[in-house]
Design an enzyme around this catalytic site. Structure first.
Site, PDB file in Angstrom:
ATOM      1  N   VAL A  12       0.817  -1.225   0.000  1.00  0.00           N
ATOM      2  CA  VAL A  12       0.000   0.000   0.000  1.00  0.00           C
ATOM      3  C   VAL A  12       0.848   1.272   0.000  1.00  0.00           C
ATOM      4  O   VAL A  12       0.662   2.162  -0.839  1.00  0.00           O
ATOM      5  CB  VAL A  12      -0.857   0.059   1.287  1.00  0.00           C
ATOM      6  CG1 VAL A  12      -1.968   1.061   1.138  1.00  0.00           C
ATOM      7  CG2 VAL A  12      -1.378  -1.282   1.672  1.00  0.00           C
ATOM      8  N   MET A  13       1.790   1.358   0.933  1.00  0.00           N
ATOM      9  CA  MET A  13       2.549   2.593   1.102  1.00  0.00           C
ATOM     10  C   MET A  13       3.438   2.870  -0.111  1.00  0.00           C
ATOM     11  O   MET A  13       3.464   3.978  -0.639  1.00  0.00           O
ATOM     12  CB  MET A  13       3.405   2.532   2.372  1.00  0.00           C
ATOM     13  CG  MET A  13       2.619   2.611   3.656  1.00  0.00           C
ATOM     14  SD  MET A  13       1.803   4.200   3.875  1.00  0.00           S
ATOM     15  CE  MET A  13       3.190   5.272   4.211  1.00  0.00           C
ATOM     16  N   LYS A  75       8.501  -4.132   4.815  1.00  0.00           N
ATOM     17  CA  LYS A  75       8.255  -4.362   6.239  1.00  0.00           C
ATOM     18  C   LYS A  75       9.463  -3.932   7.058  1.00  0.00           C
ATOM     19  O   LYS A  75      10.599  -4.207   6.671  1.00  0.00           O
ATOM     20  CB  LYS A  75       8.008  -5.847   6.485  1.00  0.00           C
ATOM     21  CG  LYS A  75       6.552  -6.215   6.397  1.00  0.00           C
ATOM     22  CD  LYS A  75       6.299  -7.576   7.011  1.00  0.00           C
ATOM     23  CE  LYS A  75       5.011  -8.174   6.483  1.00  0.00           C
ATOM     24  NZ  LYS A  75       3.851  -7.273   6.518  1.00  0.00           N
ATOM     25  N   ASN A 102       8.684   2.368   8.893  1.00  0.00           N
ATOM     26  CA  ASN A 102       8.672   2.805  10.292  1.00  0.00           C
ATOM     27  C   ASN A 102       9.808   2.166  11.064  1.00  0.00           C
ATOM     28  O   ASN A 102       9.581   1.336  11.942  1.00  0.00           O
ATOM     29  CB  ASN A 102       7.340   2.419  10.941  1.00  0.00           C
ATOM     30  CG  ASN A 102       6.362   3.567  10.899  1.00  0.00           C
ATOM     31  OD1 ASN A 102       6.756   4.735  10.807  1.00  0.00           O
ATOM     32  ND2 ASN A 102       5.086   3.243  10.959  1.00  0.00           N
ATOM     33  N   SER A 128       4.556  10.205   7.491  1.00  0.00           N
ATOM     34  CA  SER A 128       3.324  10.108   8.267  1.00  0.00           C
ATOM     35  C   SER A 128       2.125  10.341   7.368  1.00  0.00           C
ATOM     36  O   SER A 128       2.236  10.946   6.312  1.00  0.00           O
ATOM     37  CB  SER A 128       3.339  11.135   9.395  1.00  0.00           C
ATOM     38  OG  SER A 128       2.159  11.011  10.141  1.00  0.00           O
ATOM     39  N   LYS A 182       9.871  11.209  13.773  1.00  0.00           N
ATOM     40  CA  LYS A 182       8.632  10.505  13.398  1.00  0.00           C
ATOM     41  C   LYS A 182       8.102   9.700  14.592  1.00  0.00           C
ATOM     42  O   LYS A 182       6.894   9.642  14.846  1.00  0.00           O
ATOM     43  CB  LYS A 182       8.892   9.583  12.205  1.00  0.00           C
ATOM     44  CG  LYS A 182       7.782   8.582  11.890  1.00  0.00           C
ATOM     45  CD  LYS A 182       6.513   9.281  11.461  1.00  0.00           C
ATOM     46  CE  LYS A 182       5.411   8.425  10.879  1.00  0.00           C
ATOM     47  NZ  LYS A 182       5.166   7.109  11.323  1.00  0.00           N
ATOM     48  N   HIS A 185       6.467  12.045  16.925  1.00  0.00           N
ATOM     49  CA  HIS A 185       5.156  12.393  16.343  1.00  0.00           C
ATOM     50  C   HIS A 185       4.120  11.357  16.761  1.00  0.00           C
ATOM     51  O   HIS A 185       3.025  11.694  17.219  1.00  0.00           O
ATOM     52  CB  HIS A 185       5.251  12.461  14.808  1.00  0.00           C
ATOM     53  CG  HIS A 185       3.914  12.447  14.126  1.00  0.00           C
ATOM     54  ND1 HIS A 185       3.174  11.291  13.955  1.00  0.00           N
ATOM     55  CD2 HIS A 185       3.152  13.451  13.626  1.00  0.00           C
ATOM     56  CE1 HIS A 185       2.029  11.590  13.372  1.00  0.00           C
ATOM     57  NE2 HIS A 185       1.987  12.890  13.161  1.00  0.00           N
ATOM     58  N   ASN A 186       4.467  10.091  16.610  1.00  0.00           N
ATOM     59  CA  ASN A 186       3.507   9.041  16.953  1.00  0.00           C
ATOM     60  C   ASN A 186       3.217   9.004  18.449  1.00  0.00           C
ATOM     61  O   ASN A 186       2.080   8.752  18.856  1.00  0.00           O
ATOM     62  CB  ASN A 186       4.013   7.682  16.471  1.00  0.00           C
ATOM     63  CG  ASN A 186       3.921   7.537  14.965  1.00  0.00           C
ATOM     64  OD1 ASN A 186       3.984   8.524  14.255  1.00  0.00           O
ATOM     65  ND2 ASN A 186       3.778   6.323  14.484  1.00  0.00           N
ATOM     66  N   GLU A 189       0.852  11.663  19.112  1.00  0.00           N
ATOM     67  CA  GLU A 189      -0.444  11.214  18.576  1.00  0.00           C
ATOM     68  C   GLU A 189      -1.171  10.326  19.607  1.00  0.00           C
ATOM     69  O   GLU A 189      -2.372  10.499  19.839  1.00  0.00           O
ATOM     70  CB  GLU A 189      -0.154  10.453  17.282  1.00  0.00           C
ATOM     71  CG  GLU A 189      -1.313   9.760  16.635  1.00  0.00           C
ATOM     72  CD  GLU A 189      -0.822   8.883  15.458  1.00  0.00           C
ATOM     73  OE1 GLU A 189      -0.010   9.360  14.643  1.00  0.00           O
ATOM     74  OE2 GLU A 189      -1.246   7.719  15.390  1.00  0.00           O
TER      75      GLU A 189
HETATM   76  P1  NDP Z   1       4.116  -3.940   4.587  1.00  0.00           P
HETATM   77  O1  NDP Z   1       4.742  -3.454   5.811  1.00  0.00           O
HETATM   78  O2  NDP Z   1       2.918  -4.827   4.679  1.00  0.00           O
HETATM   79  O3  NDP Z   1       5.230  -4.682   3.696  1.00  0.00           O
HETATM   80  C1  NDP Z   1       4.921  -5.353   2.502  1.00  0.00           C
HETATM   81  C2  NDP Z   1       6.012  -5.138   1.479  1.00  0.00           C
HETATM   82  O4  NDP Z   1       7.268  -5.612   1.999  1.00  0.00           O
HETATM   83  C3  NDP Z   1       5.744  -5.908   0.210  1.00  0.00           C
HETATM   84  O5  NDP Z   1       6.163  -5.123  -0.880  1.00  0.00           O
HETATM   85  C4  NDP Z   1       6.613  -7.138   0.396  1.00  0.00           C
HETATM   86  O6  NDP Z   1       6.981  -7.745  -0.818  1.00  0.00           O
HETATM   87  C5  NDP Z   1       7.820  -6.526   1.045  1.00  0.00           C
HETATM   88  N1  NDP Z   1       8.661  -7.471   1.755  1.00  0.00           N
HETATM   89  C6  NDP Z   1       8.399  -8.098   2.923  1.00  0.00           C
HETATM   90  N2  NDP Z   1       9.423  -8.895   3.269  1.00  0.00           N
HETATM   91  C7  NDP Z   1      10.358  -8.768   2.293  1.00  0.00           C
HETATM   92  C8  NDP Z   1      11.641  -9.333   2.088  1.00  0.00           C
HETATM   93  N3  NDP Z   1      12.178 -10.168   2.991  1.00  0.00           N
HETATM   94  N4  NDP Z   1      12.317  -8.975   0.977  1.00  0.00           N
HETATM   95  C9  NDP Z   1      11.774  -8.119   0.097  1.00  0.00           C
HETATM   96  N5  NDP Z   1      10.588  -7.552   0.236  1.00  0.00           N
HETATM   97  C10 NDP Z   1       9.876  -7.876   1.331  1.00  0.00           C
HETATM   98  O7  NDP Z   1       3.748  -2.710   3.609  1.00  0.00           O
HETATM   99  P2  NDP Z   1       3.134  -1.275   3.928  1.00  0.00           P
HETATM  100  O8  NDP Z   1       2.988  -0.643   2.591  1.00  0.00           O
HETATM  101  O9  NDP Z   1       1.950  -1.342   4.816  1.00  0.00           O
HETATM  102  O10 NDP Z   1       4.277  -0.532   4.757  1.00  0.00           O
HETATM  103  C11 NDP Z   1       5.594  -0.353   4.259  1.00  0.00           C
HETATM  104  C12 NDP Z   1       6.424   0.330   5.312  1.00  0.00           C
HETATM  105  O11 NDP Z   1       5.856   1.605   5.559  1.00  0.00           O
HETATM  106  C13 NDP Z   1       6.469  -0.394   6.657  1.00  0.00           C
HETATM  107  O12 NDP Z   1       7.740  -0.232   7.236  1.00  0.00           O
HETATM  108  C14 NDP Z   1       5.442   0.335   7.490  1.00  0.00           C
HETATM  109  O13 NDP Z   1       5.717   0.257   8.872  1.00  0.00           O
HETATM  110  C15 NDP Z   1       5.605   1.752   6.959  1.00  0.00           C
HETATM  111  N6  NDP Z   1       4.448   2.615   7.119  1.00  0.00           N
HETATM  112  C16 NDP Z   1       3.212   2.140   6.936  1.00  0.00           C
HETATM  113  C17 NDP Z   1       2.116   2.966   7.108  1.00  0.00           C
HETATM  114  C18 NDP Z   1       0.773   2.436   6.863  1.00  0.00           C
HETATM  115  O14 NDP Z   1      -0.196   3.195   7.108  1.00  0.00           O
HETATM  116  N7  NDP Z   1       0.620   1.218   6.376  1.00  0.00           N
HETATM  117  C19 NDP Z   1       2.260   4.386   7.479  1.00  0.00           C
HETATM  118  C20 NDP Z   1       3.617   4.808   7.540  1.00  0.00           C
HETATM  119  C21 NDP Z   1       4.657   3.938   7.380  1.00  0.00           C
HETATM  120  P3  NDP Z   1       6.063  -8.931  -1.443  1.00  0.00           P
HETATM  121  O15 NDP Z   1       4.977  -8.257  -2.197  1.00  0.00           O
HETATM  122  O16 NDP Z   1       7.010  -9.673  -2.342  1.00  0.00           O
HETATM  123  O17 NDP Z   1       5.570  -9.768  -0.304  1.00  0.00           O
END
Ligand code: NDP
Length: 477
Positions: A12-13, A75, A102, A128, A182, A185-186, A189
């Site tokens: 998503v992000m 992640k 994060n 954020s 950041k 900030h949280n 929050e």
């Molecule tokens: P996720 O945290 O759910 O991570 C999923 C992504 O990570 C996918 O693209 C996945 O690839 C990839 N991934 C996981 N493990 C591996 C690995 N070992 N090697 C390569 N790629 C890997 O995604 P989000 O979009 O929710 O969040 C991304 C980051 O942003 C996180 O650190 C999160 O904490 C941070 N964040 C999120 C917010 C939110 O509202 N969701 C807000 C602000 C920050 P694949 O598709 O191949 O599985």
């Protein structure tokens, strides 16, 4: 053609950030471990801008103009380390890796130091605003070197939220400074949400209002000094009715608040640095307490106070008092957060502009609020206040709010409605302004059982009293 920026990690992000870059006219290279996600993104949103999808990490790196800018959105934790290692091996000195996840700021410091050895810039970047912010304009807090900001800043500023034409993005400071800020900030929050939740609880249990009426009260507050995203969404949540039961939504939700950990990190860091962030800590503990179903069930029959009927005229006045208590407690929570930022900056050697932190939180993030203009003003120009509480704007507000604040905390205590956020904030205010604290007695106790020594108010040096002997005093150095 080559891409100005690349995004790897297209959940998503990452997807939303990539689309945001593209919508702002940048050519964006795309990569994801599972290539099907890259293809799906281009299929669905390829028309929004100029994307260069890559199936492999090598292809992705080759698509980027130099110095290369790689944004990692995977992640947090071990996956981030794995992806950093994978790309660091393919990049060249001068290239930049941006971690927009994060991450804990200590991990960011470690990664920055390791990559610096290889001539790479590592930018731990707080982002954020969740998925909506990533797509339409987040608040962005990049750390790392000033040199990397010169190359990255314009791109990040272009996709950030804007308030009065100013980007909600600024270079925070070296290595982990962005992720540190950041994190704070949280933490803030958490505190802000807890205070709003307490205000609701008091209006309901003491004021006697129904959720829909409280929604209206919050809507009114949102036209004044409490105007903020969190107050706005609180009114929406309170006004919402459950479709199945017709009950207020807030009454059918299980009252166990969850957390993903950044509030806890804030408190842990504050403990390490010796910064009293009691408002944030109470908010984290309140969430933990809510989740302890077994304790709550066991304690449910413990007696509380008799609840006197409220005077019918009382509710409107009480509502005004709660607004004052909420505003005053909010000032304290933010003052504690800024104190943590200041202390972190001193400890880790970051040159953090505290006015600019307030400025970039005015849009794109969860705590965005009018109030942040006042914090920015407090730190702009002239001498920065030692604490936000003594800035003239805030000290004036505290002065006019304090009677109401005390009455609300007293009322809550009297009626047995827990208000840990309001109470902790008031205790912090009173402790800071107290001429003498019972810390003197604690020093006496420590000297008694552990010969820990104490300082005197009238003489320099460390002293120890021979408690077990004739109680004479010795100077220790
Ligand atoms: P996720 O945290 O759910 O991570 C999923 C992504 O990570 C996918 O693209 C996945 O690839 C990839 N991934 C996981 N493990 C591996 C690995 N070992 N090697 C390569 N790629 C890997 O995604 P989000 O979009 O929710 O969040 C991304 C980051 O942003 C996180 O650190 C999160 O904490 C941070 N964040 C999120 C917010 C939110 O509202 N969701 C807000 C602000 C920050 P694949 O598709 O191949 O599985």
């Amino acid at each position: 053609r080559q891409a100005q920026i690349g995004v790897t990690g297209l959940a998503v992000m990452g997807s939303n950030l990539a689309r945001n870059f593209a919508r702002h006219g940048h050519t964006v290279a795309l990569h994801n471990r599972t290539a099907a996600k890259t293809r799906a993104l281009v299929k669905e949103f390829g028309h929004e801008g100029d994307f260069i999808p890559a199936e492999s990490a090598e292809e992705f790196v080759a698509a980027l103009e130099r110095p290369r800018r790689v944004v990692i959105m995977v992640k947090a934790g071990a996956p981030t380390d794995a992806v950093i290692d994978e790309f660091a091996a393919l990049l060249e000195p001068g290239d930049m890796i941006v971690d927009g996840g994060n991450a804990h700021f200590e991990d960011t410091r470690r990664r920055e130091a390791a990559l610096k050895e290889r001539g790479l810039h590592f930018v731990g970047c707080g982002i954020s605003g969740g998925e909506e912010g990533a797509l339409n304009g987040p608040s962005i807090m990049p750390g790392g070197s000033a040199e990397s900001y010169r190359a990255l800043g314009p791109l990040l500023e272009s996709i950030s939220a804007k308030v009065d034409g100013e980007p909600c993005c600024a270079h925070i400071g070296a290595d982990g400074a962005g992720h540190f800020v950041k994190m704070v900030h949280n933490g803030i929050e958490y505190a802000d949400m807890q205070l709003i939740a307490e205000a609701y609880d008091l209006l309901r249990k003491v004021g006697g209002y129904e959720p829909a009426q409280i929604a209206d009260i919050f809507r009114t507050w949102n036209t004044g000094r409490l105007d903020s995203y969190l107050i706005e969404i609180t009114a929406e949540v309170l006004a919402h009715t459950d479709a199945d039961t017709g009950d207020p939504f807030v009454d059918i939700v299980a009252d166990r608040a969850e957390q993903k950990g950044t509030g806890r990190w804030t408190v842990q860091t504050a403990l390490d640095l010796g910064v009293p962030v009691s408002g944030i800590a109470e908010a984290v503990f309140a969430r933990s307490l809510s989740g302890h179903a077994e304790l709550r069930a066991a304690a449910a029959e413990l007696p509380g106070p008799e609840r006197p009927e409220l005077h019918p005229d009382d509710a409107a006045r009480f509502t005004e008092q709660v607004e004052q208590a909420l505003y005053a407690s909010k000032i304290v929570a933010y003052a504690q957060g800024w104190h943590l930022i200041q202390t972190g900056a001193e400890h880790y050697g970051w040159d953090i502009d505290r006015a600019s932190v307030a400025a970039i939180w005015r849009g794109g993030c969860i705590i965005r609020a009018r109030f942040l203009d006042e914090i920015r003003a407090a730190y702009q120009g002239g001498q920065a206040p030692v604490t936000l509480l003594t800035d003239p704007t805030f000290s004036g507000a505290l002065k006019s709010a304090q009677n109401a604040w005390r009455q609300v905390v007293a009322r809550a205590t009297e009626l047995g409605v827990p208000a840990p956020g309001f109470s902790a904030a008031l205790a912090y205010y009173d402790a800071l302004r107290a001429g003498r604290l019972p810390a003197a007695l604690v020093q006496g106790q420590r000297d008694y059982f552990g010969a820990h020594t104490y300082q005197r108010t009238d003489k320099d040096g460390s002293f120890h009293t021979l408690w077990g002997g004739d109680r004479s005093e010795r100077k220790e150095d």
